[in-house]
Motif scaffolding. Sequence first.
Motif, short mmCIF file in Angstrom:
data_model
loop_
_atom_site.label_atom_id
_atom_site.label_comp_id
_atom_site.label_asym_id
_atom_site.label_seq_id
_atom_site.Cartn_x
_atom_site.Cartn_y
_atom_site.Cartn_z
N LEU A 299 0.81 -1.22 0.00
CA LEU A 299 0.00 0.00 0.00
C LEU A 299 0.85 1.27 0.00
N VAL B 180 -10.24 -7.56 3.30
CA VAL B 180 -9.86 -6.61 2.26
C VAL B 180 -9.39 -5.34 2.95
N SER C 70 -4.50 -0.15 -4.96
CA SER C 70 -5.78 0.29 -4.39
C SER C 70 -6.25 -0.57 -3.22
N GLN C 71 -5.86 -1.84 -3.19
CA GLN C 71 -6.28 -2.70 -2.09
C GLN C 71 -5.37 -3.92 -1.95
N CYS D 229 -10.55 -1.79 6.81
CA CYS D 229 -10.55 -3.25 6.68
C CYS D 229 -11.99 -3.75 6.67
N VAL E 54 -8.08 -1.45 2.28
CA VAL E 54 -7.98 -0.35 1.31
C VAL E 54 -7.63 0.93 2.05
#
Length: 138
Positions: free
Chosen positions: A16, A101, A22-23, A89, A103
């Motif tokens: 990141l 996930v 992006s994720q 998250c 981001v």
Amino acid sequence: MALYASRILRLSIEKLRDHSVSQVLFLSGSSPAFVDRSGTHYIDLGELSSERIGEIHELCRMVADDPVEESDQDSTYTFVLRHIGRVCCTFRRRGDAASLVVVRDSDAVESVGAIRPRRLPALRAEAKPDTEANPKDD
């Protein structure tokens, strides 16, 4: 085992730092992955089990901004990572499958580097008393 989950999390989240990412994805039955403009890229850290994703979720949950219930099958929470900023998250568990996930938090204010005052140059001249500037009146 939490040590191994911590290592997987650290190595994956490092992706990141690149703003084109992006994720970061943790899906049971596959390797950790990250998504950028050119698609999904898998990180060679081995396939993740549902239990391992649960361990990674626990690590993230411990540093969440607000308390997150342990028993929740679905959780969404945020926390701050140094050098990356606030992340969001989303954890889901359905039967034997789990996903997490991560981001960048789109609601977070863009991080701005600290403004530090400029360091003044060191003085190099030596001060000498000026005896003629204050003449004594006789």
